[in-house]
Write an enzyme that holds these catalytic residues in place. Structure first.
Site, PDB file in Angstrom:
ATOM      1  N   PRO A  11       0.830  -1.207   0.000  1.00 59.67           N
ATOM      2  CA  PRO A  11       0.000   0.000   0.000  1.00 59.67           C
ATOM      3  C   PRO A  11       0.866   1.260   0.000  1.00 59.67           C
ATOM      4  CG  PRO A  11      -0.778  -1.571   1.638  1.00 59.67           C
ATOM      5  CD  PRO A  11       0.526  -2.091   1.143  1.00 59.67           C
ATOM      6  N   GLU A  12       0.469   2.242  -0.772  1.00 58.99           N
ATOM      7  CA  GLU A  12       1.219   3.489  -0.816  1.00 58.99           C
ATOM      8  C   GLU A  12       0.661   4.458   0.231  1.00 58.99           C
ATOM      9  OE1 GLU A  12       2.569   4.793  -4.611  1.00 58.99           O
ATOM     10  OE2 GLU A  12       2.258   2.839  -5.540  1.00 58.99           O
ATOM     11  N   LYS A  52       4.632   5.305   4.990  1.00 56.46           N
ATOM     12  CA  LYS A  52       3.936   4.024   4.992  1.00 56.46           C
ATOM     13  C   LYS A  52       3.789   3.445   6.392  1.00 56.46           C
ATOM     14  CE  LYS A  52       5.450   3.063   0.281  1.00 56.46           C
ATOM     15  NZ  LYS A  52       6.114   2.113  -0.647  1.00 56.46           N
ATOM     16  N   ARG A  87      12.728  -3.529  -8.456  1.00 59.13           N
ATOM     17  CA  ARG A  87      11.305  -3.237  -8.603  1.00 59.13           C
ATOM     18  C   ARG A  87      11.007  -2.951 -10.070  1.00 59.13           C
ATOM     19  NH1 ARG A  87       8.484  -1.575  -4.104  1.00 59.13           N
ATOM     20  NH2 ARG A  87       6.684  -1.924  -5.454  1.00 59.13           N
TER      21      ARG A  87
END
Length: 292
Positions: A2-3, A52, A282
């Site tokens: 989740p950002e 986060k 990523r």
């Protein structure tokens, strides 16, 4: 993972439905039994986020700190007065909307074996599973955690620290934006989208981007993440690139420019130029024409 906008939504949800009354805390899984015992029967007084990281302050000067990581999620439920998202975190849901399907009841169901922490209030409950971090901190320890994080655009933090640090490194700007010690809350989607919107090559050394462009990146992330908090999903396209489609209806088909759009025409240049590459382990999405 989740950002930042999702963690701020999570904090707002806890602020609305848990803060101000004692909670029952337990660890059905058993791995957080000692931490739950420190919180059981105490009253949350403030829920907040930085990047986060989620924080829930209690009246006895202890704080619950949770980082969901790749696999963590909160699940919520309650009676008809409990207006809250059904789930925030992984596995990724289609947005984060209120869900009161089935009988409304403040009594939670039997916990799954994977529930690390369960919090129960008068009108509802919250279950945490799979989080990378779940711990109870003193005020001094909270300060140590936040001191390691970069400014959070959603907390209205000034961009100066981000700009000064980014302007001194030759690391690619695409790496810098994902570094939580440089700026808090930006994840893979916001990283890809804000660089596209700025027309910046993600591989450009951050020190070569320029102070004005770095400040513009920070401001654009701030605007996009605020919209993410409002919508409960990430929508980064400008109205002219989704004509007739309001932001509330844009997800998923009209929501983004490059993220997960490799092999499809670019919304701006019209070319089949969107690629997916690897950057610091990523996936990186970019348009080789618009960001060349």
């Amino acid at each position: 993972m989740p950002e930042g906008h999702s963690i701020h939504r999570l904090a707002r949800q806890f602020q609305d439905v848990f803060v101000g009354a004692p909670v029952r805390a337990s660890s059905p899984q058993g791995r957080f039994a000692d931490g739950a015992a420190l919180l059981d029967g105490h009253t949350p007084v403030r829920a907040w986020a930085h990047g986060k990281h989620f924080f829930l302050d209690f009246e006895h000067a202890l704080t619950l700190n949770v980082h969901l990581g790749m696999y963590g999620a909160w699940t919520f439920g309650g009676d008809e007065t409990f207006a809250a998202a059904s789930s925030i975190g992984a596995p990724r849901r289609i947005g984060e909307t209120e869900d009161h399907s089935g009988p409304a009841s403040a009594e939670p169901p039997a916990p799954r074996p994977t529930v690390r922490l369960r919090l129960e209030a008068e009108h509802g409950w919250a279950d945490l599973i799979g989080a990378t971090t779940c711990r109870v901190l003193t005020p001094e320890e909270v300060g140590e955690v936040t001191a390691k994080l970069g400014p959070d655009p959603l907390n209205d933090d000034a961009p100066d620290l981000f700009v000064s640090r980014a302007a001194r490194t030759r690391r690619p700007i695409g790496v810098v934006l994902m570094d939580q010690s440089m700026v808090g809350g930006i994840g893979n989607i916001y990283r890809a989208e804000v660089l596209f919107r700025a027309g910046l090559d993600p591989w450009r050394p951050a020190k070569d981007v320029g102070e004005e462009a770095l400040r513009a990146l920070y401001a654009d992330n701030q605007a996009l993440m605020r919209e993410g908090v409002r919508l409960g999903r990430i929508v980064t396209t400008a109205p002219e690139h989704r004509p007739g489609v309001p932001a509330e209806q844009a997800w998923p088909e009209h929501a983004n420019y490059v993220y997960h759009r490799q092999g499809r025409p670019c919304r701006v240049c019209g070319r089949d130029a969107i690629v997916v590459e690897e950057m610091a382990a990523r996936k990186l999405y970019r348009c080789t024409v618009c960001q060349g």
